[in-house]
Design a protein around this motif. Structure first.
Motif, PDB file in Angstrom:
ATOM      1  N   VAL A 170      -8.337 -11.878  20.921  1.00 28.17           N
ATOM      2  CA  VAL A 170      -7.961 -12.118  22.311  1.00 28.17           C
ATOM      3  C   VAL A 170      -7.624 -10.801  22.980  1.00 28.17           C
ATOM      4  O   VAL A 170      -7.328  -9.810  22.352  1.00 28.17           O
ATOM      5  N   GLY A 171      -7.652 -10.830  24.315  1.00 25.19           N
ATOM      6  CA  GLY A 171      -7.346  -9.629  25.070  1.00 25.19           C
ATOM      7  C   GLY A 171      -8.624  -8.838  25.292  1.00 25.19           C
ATOM      8  O   GLY A 171      -9.720  -9.312  25.033  1.00 25.19           O
ATOM      9  N   PRO A 172      -8.530  -7.613  25.771  1.00 22.11           N
ATOM     10  CA  PRO A 172      -7.268  -6.933  26.085  1.00 22.11           C
ATOM     11  C   PRO A 172      -6.617  -7.477  27.357  1.00 22.11           C
ATOM     12  O   PRO A 172      -7.258  -8.178  28.127  1.00 22.11           O
ATOM     13  N   TYR A 173      -5.345  -7.124  27.527  1.00 25.42           N
ATOM     14  CA  TYR A 173      -4.564  -7.654  28.629  1.00 25.42           C
ATOM     15  C   TYR A 173      -4.374  -6.609  29.719  1.00 25.42           C
ATOM     16  O   TYR A 173      -4.230  -5.424  29.445  1.00 25.42           O
ATOM     17  N   GLU A 174      -4.371  -7.099  30.951  1.00 24.03           N
ATOM     18  CA  GLU A 174      -4.086  -6.234  32.086  1.00 24.03           C
ATOM     19  C   GLU A 174      -2.578  -6.162  32.301  1.00 24.03           C
ATOM     20  O   GLU A 174      -1.833  -7.040  31.864  1.00 24.03           O
ATOM     21  N   VAL A 175      -2.112  -5.137  33.002  1.00 22.93           N
ATOM     22  CA  VAL A 175      -0.698  -5.029  33.347  1.00 22.93           C
ATOM     23  C   VAL A 175      -0.405  -6.023  34.468  1.00 22.93           C
ATOM     24  O   VAL A 175      -1.000  -5.945  35.550  1.00 22.93           O
ATOM     25  N   PRO A 176       0.489  -6.986  34.237  1.00 24.24           N
ATOM     26  CA  PRO A 176       0.809  -7.938  35.316  1.00 24.24           C
ATOM     27  C   PRO A 176       1.667  -7.269  36.378  1.00 24.24           C
ATOM     28  O   PRO A 176       2.590  -6.514  36.056  1.00 24.24           O
ATOM     29  N   PRO A 203       2.194 -12.565  29.823  1.00 25.52           N
ATOM     30  CA  PRO A 203       1.577 -13.255  28.682  1.00 25.52           C
ATOM     31  C   PRO A 203       2.506 -13.287  27.465  1.00 25.52           C
ATOM     32  O   PRO A 203       3.131 -12.288  27.116  1.00 25.52           O
ATOM     33  N   ILE A 204       2.619 -14.458  26.848  1.00 24.23           N
ATOM     34  CA  ILE A 204       3.297 -14.621  25.563  1.00 24.23           C
ATOM     35  C   ILE A 204       2.218 -15.004  24.570  1.00 24.23           C
ATOM     36  O   ILE A 204       1.670 -16.102  24.634  1.00 24.23           O
ATOM     37  N   VAL A 205       1.890 -14.092  23.675  1.00 18.99           N
ATOM     38  CA  VAL A 205       0.797 -14.314  22.741  1.00 18.99           C
ATOM     39  C   VAL A 205       1.373 -14.773  21.408  1.00 18.99           C
ATOM     40  O   VAL A 205       2.114 -14.040  20.754  1.00 18.99           O
ATOM     41  N   GLU A 206       1.043 -16.005  21.015  1.00 19.43           N
ATOM     42  CA  GLU A 206       1.539 -16.576  19.769  1.00 19.43           C
ATOM     43  C   GLU A 206       0.503 -16.373  18.680  1.00 19.43           C
ATOM     44  O   GLU A 206      -0.643 -16.797  18.807  1.00 19.43           O
ATOM     45  N   GLY A 207       0.908 -15.695  17.599  1.00 15.07           N
ATOM     46  CA  GLY A 207      -0.014 -15.518  16.487  1.00 15.07           C
ATOM     47  C   GLY A 207       0.026 -14.117  15.921  1.00 15.07           C
ATOM     48  O   GLY A 207       0.869 -13.289  16.275  1.00 15.07           O
ATOM     49  N   ASP A 208      -0.918 -13.853  15.048  1.00 15.67           N
ATOM     50  CA  ASP A 208      -0.980 -12.604  14.304  1.00 15.67           C
ATOM     51  C   ASP A 208      -1.302 -11.436  15.236  1.00 15.67           C
ATOM     52  O   ASP A 208      -2.297 -11.457  15.961  1.00 15.67           O
ATOM     53  N   VAL A 209      -0.475 -10.410  15.207  1.00 12.42           N
ATOM     54  CA  VAL A 209      -0.683  -9.238  16.062  1.00 12.42           C
ATOM     55  C   VAL A 209      -2.019  -8.568  15.766  1.00 12.42           C
ATOM     56  O   VAL A 209      -2.578  -7.868  16.623  1.00 12.42           O
ATOM     57  N   GLN A 210      -2.552  -8.796  14.561  1.00 18.08           N
ATOM     58  CA  GLN A 210      -3.841  -8.190  14.221  1.00 18.08           C
ATOM     59  C   GLN A 210      -4.969  -8.715  15.099  1.00 18.08           C
ATOM     60  O   GLN A 210      -6.034  -8.111  15.174  1.00 18.08           O
ATOM     61  N   GLY A 211      -4.732  -9.849  15.767  1.00 17.82           N
ATOM     62  CA  GLY A 211      -5.763 -10.439  16.604  1.00 17.82           C
ATOM     63  C   GLY A 211      -5.623 -10.135  18.079  1.00 17.82           C
ATOM     64  O   GLY A 211      -6.219 -10.824  18.903  1.00 17.82           O
ATOM     65  N   ILE A 212      -4.838  -9.120  18.438  1.00 14.03           N
ATOM     66  CA  ILE A 212      -4.576  -8.845  19.847  1.00 14.03           C
ATOM     67  C   ILE A 212      -5.150  -7.488  20.237  1.00 14.03           C
ATOM     68  O   ILE A 212      -4.883  -6.474  19.582  1.00 14.03           O
ATOM     69  N   GLY A 213      -5.923  -7.473  21.316  1.00 10.83           N
ATOM     70  CA  GLY A 213      -6.404  -6.217  21.884  1.00 10.83           C
ATOM     71  C   GLY A 213      -5.490  -5.754  22.994  1.00 10.83           C
ATOM     72  O   GLY A 213      -5.094  -6.528  23.846  1.00 10.83           O
ATOM     73  N   MET A 214      -5.111  -4.469  22.980  1.00 12.01           N
ATOM     74  CA  MET A 214      -4.153  -3.943  23.954  1.00 12.01           C
ATOM     75  C   MET A 214      -4.677  -2.726  24.704  1.00 12.01           C
ATOM     76  O   MET A 214      -3.930  -2.023  25.368  1.00 12.01           O
ATOM     77  N   GLY A 215      -5.987  -2.470  24.597  1.00 16.56           N
ATOM     78  CA  GLY A 215      -6.548  -1.249  25.158  1.00 16.56           C
ATOM     79  C   GLY A 215      -6.351  -1.089  26.653  1.00 16.56           C
ATOM     80  O   GLY A 215      -6.198   0.030  27.145  1.00 16.56           O
TER      81      GLY A 215
END
Length: 430
Positions: free
Chosen positions: A49-55, A62-74
């Motif tokens: 999932v992601g990456p996420y924009e700055v709100p 965003p509250i992302v539930e789950g393994d941090v390994q699955g999050i894009g933050m670029g």
């Protein structure tokens, strides 16, 4: 909450535990609009999932539930002041299995990935004091070097020792770009030294991006402890403590006074440690508000039923508390013992408390013994310096687990304020 109270606006949350996510959801939604997202399970580090924009201010967080390994933050790169969190501590905790680097729950590599993708101005990381044990110390030194050079990734198939040799060489050469290097400060802390009514020994790692030229000495001064055990003992002997708690039975005061050590350190100007009694009777919260006293729990109401006790949620009596050798209770006039999550639930002694009430006991040298009971969830939340309006999801065991896994709000606020002040000062001199 501690970081937000220090003046930072949240941009993205991630949490793995289901009930902790529900707690975060209900409390964040009260202050901000929240958008809860679940991360699909992933064993191979695939960014799902992601990456996420700055709100923007006032927008969905965003509250992302789950393994941090699955999050894009670029997409957050260069737009974040502080990355704050606590990689799971079980691999290094005395209460855990203690496999360290081999434990699949070790999320320090994911913290370094987040730093690479986001490139924040500062990082705040909390973890257990067990990282300083001799058996883990070499690996912990390696962790600190990885945070110093997070863009130097470990090669596939190499050992952490081989990667550490690479980092040591870079440390000696000092040829890494300043915006890809961090100045790292590791501080062992006892939360009681920062105004938290709890003995809680942890480490806090703070890192500043080197190109910002943050004055590290100024930062260190800002995190100097302001509370001490010696000051608590002096306030007990002088009567200041008892004047603050003027309804304590005389036999309790006599017992506590008799337990004060004879030789006290010199007065260094620090404030008295806050105690469990202070927490229950109401101390100032992180925003300077005096908390009300929590109502007494009736001995007839240790029945797991949530009555309307003064309007306080989770202030519920619980039966079955026991004390014995190695399973000792909290005392009112000391900081509470460390609130723990526990591998199999909440350990006993850390959630049991002696009260001021006593009953006849022919086997006791004094002829009396003090009655004890389990601490309520709300009392435990007070010890963790959460506000009374903070809600907790799940059954009692899960609520206590969340509190045991948390960082005391006041401790987080102290360090986050110091980070904010150091960044402001560096910016003013840029």
């Amino acid at each position: 909450m501690g970081v937000e109270r220090a003046g930072f606006r949240p941009l993205l949350f991630n949490e793995f535990a289901k009930y902790a996510c529900e707690t975060l959801d209900v409390n964040v939604s009260r202050r901000h609009k929240a958008d809860r997202v679940r991360v699909p399970a992933s064993d191979d580090g695939f960014v799902a999932v992601g990456p996420y924009e700055v709100p923007p201010p006032g927008a969905v967080v965003p509250i992302v539930e789950g393994d941090v390994q699955g999050i894009g933050m670029g997409n957050l790169n260069g737009r974040v002041d502080v990355l704050a969190g606590g990689p799971p501590c079980q691999p290094f905790s005395l209460g855990g299995v203690a496999k360290g680097d081999e434990d699949k729950r070790n999320m320090f590599p994911q913290m370094f990935r987040a730093v690479r993708e986001i490139q924040p101005k500062a990082v705040i990381c909390e973890n257990v004091r067990g990282l300083l044990r001799p058996s883990f110390k070499p690996y912990f030194d390696y962790i600190l070097r990885e945070l110093e050079f997070p863009f130097v990734e470990r090669k596939a198939g190499s050992t952490w020792q081989e990667h550490d040799d690479v980092l040591r060489a870079m440390e000696e050469r000092r040829d890494v770009r300043a915006d890809e290097r961090y100045d790292v400060i590791m501080t062992p802390v006892n939360a009681a030294d920062y105004g938290v009514p709890q003995i809680r020994n942890r480490i806090i790692i703070v890192a500043f991006r080197s190109d910002l030229n943050v004055d590290l000495d100024t930062f260190r001064k800002l995190i100097t402890p302001q509370y001490s055990e010696g000051a608590l003992y002096r306030s007990i002997l002088s009567g200041d403590y008892w004047r603050r708690h003027n309804d304590v039975p005389g036999h309790v005061m006599d017992r506590v006074n008799a337990g004060v050590p004879k030789n006290l350190p010199l007065d260094d100007g620090t404030k008295p440690w806050r105690t469990l009694r202070d927490a229950i009777e109401g101390i100032e919260d992180g925003e300077g508000n005096k908390l009300p006293s929590l109502p007494r729990i009736s001995w007839e109401k240790l029945d797991r039923v949530e009555y309307e006790v003064g309007g306080f949620k989770y202030h519920v009596g619980w039966p079955g508390a026991r004390i014995y050798d190695g399973h000792t209770p909290n005392e009112y006039d000391r900081p509470a013992k460390t609130v723990k999550a526990g591998v199999h639930g909440v350990p006993g002694g850390e959630s049991v408390m002696l009260t001021d009430e006593r009953e006849r006991d022919s086997e006791s040298p004094t002829g009396f013994r003090y009655k004890h009971r389990y601490m309520t969830v709300r009392e435990t939340a007070r010890v963790m310096t959460f506000p009374d309006e903070w809600e907790l999801a799940g059954p009692r065991g899960e609520q206590m687990r969340q509190l045991g896994n948390a960082v005391p709000v006041l401790l987080g606020e102290v360090f986050a304020k110091a980070v904010g002040a150091a960044l402001d000062e560096a910016e003013s001199h840029a």
